[in-house]
Scaffold this active site. Structure first.
Site, short mmCIF file in Angstrom:
data_model
loop_
_atom_site.label_atom_id
_atom_site.label_comp_id
_atom_site.label_asym_id
_atom_site.label_seq_id
_atom_site.Cartn_x
_atom_site.Cartn_y
_atom_site.Cartn_z
N HIS A 21 0.81 -1.21 0.00
CA HIS A 21 0.00 0.00 0.00
C HIS A 21 0.85 1.26 0.00
O HIS A 21 2.04 1.25 0.31
CB HIS A 21 -0.92 0.02 1.23
CG HIS A 21 -0.16 0.03 2.53
ND1 HIS A 21 0.35 1.20 3.08
CD2 HIS A 21 0.19 -0.97 3.37
CE1 HIS A 21 0.98 0.90 4.21
NE2 HIS A 21 0.90 -0.41 4.42
N GLU A 104 -2.67 -6.61 7.32
CA GLU A 104 -1.44 -6.28 8.03
C GLU A 104 -1.29 -7.16 9.27
O GLU A 104 -2.28 -7.68 9.82
CB GLU A 104 -1.49 -4.81 8.45
CG GLU A 104 -0.31 -4.33 9.29
CD GLU A 104 1.01 -4.36 8.55
OE1 GLU A 104 1.51 -5.49 8.32
OE2 GLU A 104 1.53 -3.29 8.21
#
Length: 284
Positions: A21, A104
């Protein structure tokens, strides 16, 4: 119609592109849930540029390509995909799935910047793979869920759940996070914990391209050169393996060198070929 160069084996994706990201911005309070962190202005620009680079890569390979995307449910990854998607013609996208297992690493429910800095320093001393954050996950925990995702992804491939014409070049893209990407590569290429610890985290919106080689195996060495692999932390042995995967089918047959490091050995090599058969003992 697609030419000879448009696919190595049409029933497999030509590429699996792993994208981290874009840069997230700090919340004013300094404490926020990690999953809700938004992209900074720079992160938005990084995502747009990554989308353009990936589109150029696919356009240069084949005039007829399609893409299916898996994306982490975090705000930063979904926003990254949205900005990247501006570069992709809608007719090229065949589906997007939000996939929780590529999220994550869980660092805990709320993250204080100063405390996280201290915990990450402890992690670096303890080891990034086995260290578990308080109220969070270890790298080993992420390995388990990424392994589960890989099994599901292979079922998607085997059951042909990506609708596209046979002449199209199929690509998968996974928009995820730094640790999850390294764990994915570790799991795919069967790297050891020690080899994992060598890897450097991808930069924001940096991507890794796993591409089918001539023999039908995925490799990082098809698209990326050795200098790039070295910069990412791959050892000479790991790079040599990637080069083999890029050119030879079923290249890996375990040898003594692959597993003898798990066994103790005297410095003088004692123990080699010392087995004496029962018949020999009888004749002594």
């Amino acid at each position: 119609m697609g030419g000879k160069n448009c696919a190595v084996e049409r029933w497999l994706p030509k590429r699996i592109v792993l994208v981290r990201h874009g840069e997230s911005k700090e919340e004013d309070s300094g404490i926020c849930p990690g999953h809700s962190s938004r992209l900074s202005r720079r992160g938005l620009e990084q995502a747009k540029r990554a989308g353009t680079l990936i589109r150029d890569l696919l356009d240069s390979s084949c005039s007829s390509w399609k893409m299916y995307v898996y994306v982490s449910p975090y705000e930063c990854t979904r926003s990254t995909l949205m900005e990247m998607g501006r570069a992709f013609p809608r007719t090229r996208l065949i589906g997007v799935r939000e996939e929780c297992r590529v999220r994550e690493q869980d660092f805990g429910n709320f993250q204080d910047a100063q405390k996280m800095k201290q915990l990450k320093e402890i992690r670096n001393k303890f080891g990034r793979f086995f260290y578990r954050f308080p109220e969070g996950e270890s790298g080993a925990d992420v390995y388990d869920r990424v392994s589960s995702f890989l099994e599901s992804m292979w079922r998607d491939i085997d059951m042909q759940r990506f609708p596209h014409d046979g002449d199209d070049e199929l690509n998968l893209m996974i928009v995820s996070h730094g640790l999850a990407i390294r764990i994915f590569l570790m799991r795919w290429f069967r790297w050891t914990v020690e080899q994992f610890e060598l890897l450097k985290n991808p930069k924001n919106c940096e991507f890794r391209v796993m591409q089918l080689g001539e023999g039908g195996e995925y490799s990082l060495a098809v698209h990326h050169d050795e200098a790039k692999l070295t910069a990412w932390g791959l050892s000479d042995q790991m790079i040599a393996d990637q080069n083999l995967r890029a050119s030879i089918r079923n290249h890996h047959h375990p040898t003594a060198e692959d597993f003898l490091t798990f066994f103790g050995q005297d410095d003088d090599g004692a123990g080699e070929d010392e087995h004496v058969s029962p018949a020999t003992r009888v004749n002594e």
